[in-house]
Design a protein around this motif. Sequence first.
Motif, mmCIF file in Angstrom:
data_model
loop_
_atom_site.group_PDB
_atom_site.id
_atom_site.type_symbol
_atom_site.label_atom_id
_atom_site.label_comp_id
_atom_site.label_asym_id
_atom_site.label_seq_id
_atom_site.Cartn_x
_atom_site.Cartn_y
_atom_site.Cartn_z
ATOM 1 N N HIS A 261 5.621 6.107 -2.487
ATOM 2 C CA HIS A 261 4.682 5.350 -1.665
ATOM 3 C C HIS A 261 3.336 5.276 -2.384
ATOM 4 C CE1 HIS A 261 6.683 5.464 2.491
ATOM 5 N NE2 HIS A 261 7.529 6.085 1.684
ATOM 6 N N THR B 50 2.470 -0.922 0.492
ATOM 7 C CA THR B 50 2.439 0.473 0.051
ATOM 8 C C THR B 50 3.795 0.983 -0.437
ATOM 9 O OG1 THR B 50 2.899 1.261 2.300
ATOM 10 C CG2 THR B 50 0.579 1.012 1.667
ATOM 11 N N SER B 51 4.859 0.186 -0.301
ATOM 12 C CA SER B 51 6.184 0.690 -0.682
ATOM 13 C C SER B 51 7.058 -0.465 -1.170
ATOM 14 C CB SER B 51 6.840 1.364 0.521
ATOM 15 O OG SER B 51 8.125 1.812 0.231
ATOM 16 N N PRO C 82 5.235 -2.725 -4.849
ATOM 17 C CA PRO C 82 5.067 -2.700 -3.395
ATOM 18 C C PRO C 82 5.126 -4.097 -2.774
ATOM 19 C CG PRO C 82 2.965 -2.312 -4.502
ATOM 20 C CD PRO C 82 4.017 -2.297 -5.563
#
Length: 661
Positions: free
Chosen positions: A648, A614-615, A620
């Motif tokens: 994010h 997610t990041s 990601p």
Amino acid sequence: MRRPATANVAVCLGVLVLVDILRVWLPAIITIFGQAASTPAELMGAFALLWFLLPLAVPALLRRTGAGPVALTAVVVLAVARLALTATPGGQLQLYLASVGLLAGLVWLTATAHTTVRPVPGLVLGLALGTIAHTVLGTYDLVWRGGWAAWTVSVVLVGLLVAAQARTPTQPVRAADAEDSAGVADTWPAVVQARSWLLVGPTVLLSGMVALSPALAGATTSYLFGAPTRRLAESTGGWGLPEGTLIGLAVGLFVLTALSRPHRSTRWWGPLALVVGVLLFAIGWIPALAPAILLTAAGLGACLALAGATTGEPAPAGSVAARRRSYAAAGGMLVFVVAAIAYYAAYDLGYPNGWAPVAVAGLVAVQASRPAPGAARDTPSPALRRAASMAAGGRAGRLAAALTALTVLGAVQIPGDSDDPAPRSAADPIRLVAYNIRMGFGLDGRFDLAGLVDVVAGEKPDVVVLSEVDRAWLLNGGHDTLALLARRLDLPYVFAPAADPVWGDAVLTRIPVRHAETRALPAVGAPTGAQALAVTLDLDGRELVVVSTHLQPPPDEGPVVQARAVASFATGYAGCRPLVVAGDLNTEPGEPAFAEFIRADLVDALADARPLPTSPADAPHGQIDHVLVSGGITPRDAVAPRSTASDHLAVAVTLAIGGGC
């Protein structure tokens, strides 16, 4: 020297556009130059400071070129930069366009001070009109909106600014005035004129942070619909009468006190009201926010009136007095940026920051109440002074009342949130989205409200858990991001503060909320505050507990202590009811902090979909955003939709709610 009306108009419109630029430039320092907190805070501060130091060289330049050409050129650059910011796709181009526009605005302000004696009327009306526009727009600025309407208004605004500046007459410096002779440099009017210009920067700061912030007024009102003793805010039904009334009163008080002629017998109350109002804001006590706004607005206006009041004829625009005003204007804006950096850097570096706005308020109060040298000279008779005071007060009162009504009516016209939530059956699955929205700014540095709405609405959620929710930070443009999203998603919200009353976490849902509670988490060396927000949802007679949190790890460590605190609070609050814990946990699966939730008998609802990084959003590779559930809940269809509307990715999962323990 008479003050032409065009000078007031130019100052009014120039302040409007300069504040527009600041609402882009300030967040660009964090989101673009800061690169999602990867750039050292000290380097960001030095970069920001540079643009405010450069105008200190302008007064020397004006001695050779004259103020008129410099001011007009700067206004044209400011206008072009303002229009270009609406068209730019973001990124480094946005950062440097905003920086060039900011520098042009500061140069214009410094050059204008060289030829304009009294800035207070234009400054006050510019800030008041800007506040009204910001309120009517729901704190979503024209520069971010695009579309033909936003372009039309923007073009008209900058066109009027350039026209007003072109028509503003300038007075050439006489050779006799260029000498540092006594009587020009040290006359009382010259000192007062410089003092007024010195307060422009502090006024912009305090009005944007406290006195004239529609977002702060909206957030404050939403706490009244929650429970102040539990430090919770709830949906107010949109920008309706209560919020419009609060910010409208603030605008009216500010204009009335600033444009009325002050009485010597009451010159103490304005500085006192200002300092008390900013102190109430700085301590962060939620029930005190409404009086903080009103006291700061009234006190700030009164201080401007005191600082700008003169008796007798003002000093001519000779080189000594003019340079004094120019340096004062540049120095005041330097105070603005130093105080803003000192206040907001605390959320990265971790130190008390309430002193910064209080120190600025103290500076304004001292400058406003300080007797000017030679004040007794050229003083009109008491009868004449009373007549002038009554005339000024009457005009200011009528204007303040009109601006207050306009603010209230403009706020009422904005659509509200959804109707009362409808009951939801426990047999129906629930779609939940958890999203760290980075205060509404995408990876390109633009305020991407549409992108956030697309991501969340695309999952057709029943419950939305948000992290990094900003509701009034001047550093981020003064938006109420939560209210903007809630209106567009048609979802009521419950908000809990973390770092301060207007930055924290939220839960949005149409499912009826029966109870809510927030718990502050131990800081353990982390600079930014953290909390856990638990809400109880009514599923047609059965209850589901959803906990929203954003863990803040201490330097070079994982958020183990905070994770343990959240797990203990969440399981204790839920008891035997089904439980969901979601948010940005700043820890990977398998790490010690994540293990604290597993140790509390919670299940990773996203495990079957892993890897689910997610990041960061554009590439990601780590999963730090999570959804954990109690054993009676069955997760399925977990996804992390791709988007760059934040740094994010959101995570979404469908939950079938079973029995509790």
